[in-house]
Design an enzyme around this catalytic site. Sequence first.
Site, PDB file in Angstrom:
ATOM      1  N   LYS A 217      10.507  15.301 -82.187  1.00  0.00           N
ATOM      2  CA  LYS A 217       9.830  16.481 -82.303  1.00  0.00           C
ATOM      3  C   LYS A 217      10.510  17.899 -81.911  1.00  0.00           C
ATOM      4  CE  LYS A 217       6.057  18.504 -84.002  1.00  0.00           C
ATOM      5  NZ  LYS A 217       5.327  18.241 -84.924  1.00  0.00           N
TER       6      LYS A 217
HETATM    7  N1  GLU Z   1       5.171  18.519 -88.984  1.00  0.00           N
HETATM    8  C1  GLU Z   1       4.380  17.971 -88.742  1.00  0.00           C
HETATM    9  C2  GLU Z   1       4.078  16.713 -87.731  1.00  0.00           C
HETATM   10  O1  GLU Z   1       3.223  17.096 -87.377  1.00  0.00           O
HETATM   11  C3  GLU Z   1       5.348  16.614 -89.954  1.00  0.00           C
HETATM   12  C4  GLU Z   1       6.465  16.109 -89.960  1.00  0.00           C
HETATM   13  C5  GLU Z   1       7.199  15.897 -91.411  1.00  0.00           C
HETATM   14  O2  GLU Z   1       7.712  15.659 -91.917  1.00  0.00           O
HETATM   15  O3  GLU Z   1       8.729  15.044 -90.342  1.00  0.00           O
HETATM   16  O4  GLU Z   1       3.677  15.194 -88.371  1.00  0.00           O
END
Ligand code: GLU
Length: 416
Positions: A106
């Site tokens: 993240k």
């Molecule tokens: N931010 C989204 C999540 O928390 C999508 C992450 C992604 O598609 O890599 O799942």
Amino acid sequence: MVEAKTALDVALEQLRIAAEKLDLDPGVHEMLKHPKRSLIVSIITRRDNGETSVFTGCRVQHNDARGPFKGGIRYHPNVTLDEVTALAMWMTWKCAVADIPYGGAKGGVCCNPKEMSKGELERLTRRYTSLLLDFIGPYRDVPAPDVYTNAQTMAWIMDTFSQFKGYSVPECVTGKPISVGGSEGRAEATSRGVVLCAREAAKLLGLKMKDATVAVQGFGSVGWNAAKIANDWGCKVIAVSDSRGGIYFREGLNPYKVYEHKSKTGSVVDYPRCRNITNEELLELECDVLIPAALENQITRANADKIKAKIVAEGANGPTTPEADKVFHEKGIFLVPDILANSGGVTVSYFEWVQNLTREHWTLDEVNRKLEVKIVKAFKDIHKISKQNEEYMRTAALILGIGRVSEAIKTLGLWP
Ligand code: GLU
């Protein structure tokens, strides 16, 4: 006064619970408590008025035993390294639950995007990307949208990465606009997954989606699309909210009209014929399905007892604390945990990456069909574990996800 828990406290507590149930190797448990790599960057940006600002950003790469790191980037004034670490950990479990070949990561930038112009956001995004260049890439770490970032942000990341490479690399990021290699259905995928999970839970409880009452906390990408899809599937969306507050209308709102109102006024609040309510009141409404689709730590020991929904499907990451999980269990509320309920987003991110790597473009129908197959399978697998072992759905999901990650770690072995 109860001490406030951080997202990382919650994530580590969940890991501890699952480790105990799985009889996890202590070395693997210790490894999974820590991210593999955390990078902190200072993003120097030129403001529209000619001054410069420095924003702090990070990218946390939690684990890549099952494949390249994967996860979104959020822009928010309250972003902290601890929060992003928790979110990265949840991505590891989520990708394993969804059974897609990724690890978890993240990113976050501590800024207030609501007070920045498009040009300022573009410069911030490009500078941030330039600082991550050695750490991201199609086989290393693939970013995507999260809170207050969107397809446009991803296009800037793709372009910056590609400019440095000297050729176009659409597969370096997902959640892009369709015009530059994005997938059909990605923008709504998280929400489609949430509503599909709510449907599966409703089936188990003998409830019909048609006319089911739904309350949605958060009217960003996930919340708005969830309200829209629920409405299109015949549910009655009785309440929605955003950071400024919520609105309630027992007969059912028209999410499209509410979206128009928010586009004009900046908030869902004061939508005609509705009663304005607080975010807390929204969570406590009598309804069939509650979809928390805002931020972490919304349902805690303090308010869990007041939740009256029959099903809680977590669109957000980490909205419910372990103490609240217990209360839900006691009250017989059916919880669809975040790492399952919102896994539709990263699942379609994976489809996007596959399409980019093979230079293909699938139809919306194909994407939605594949998404449904994957998420319904994950739901059933987790429900089975939950039934067989008499575990909460959350614990069952963690057992499945962390079990898969641990298996991969053991198979790879420890180098050197
Ligand atoms: N931010 C989204 C999540 O928390 C999508 C992450 C992604 O598609 O890599 O799942």
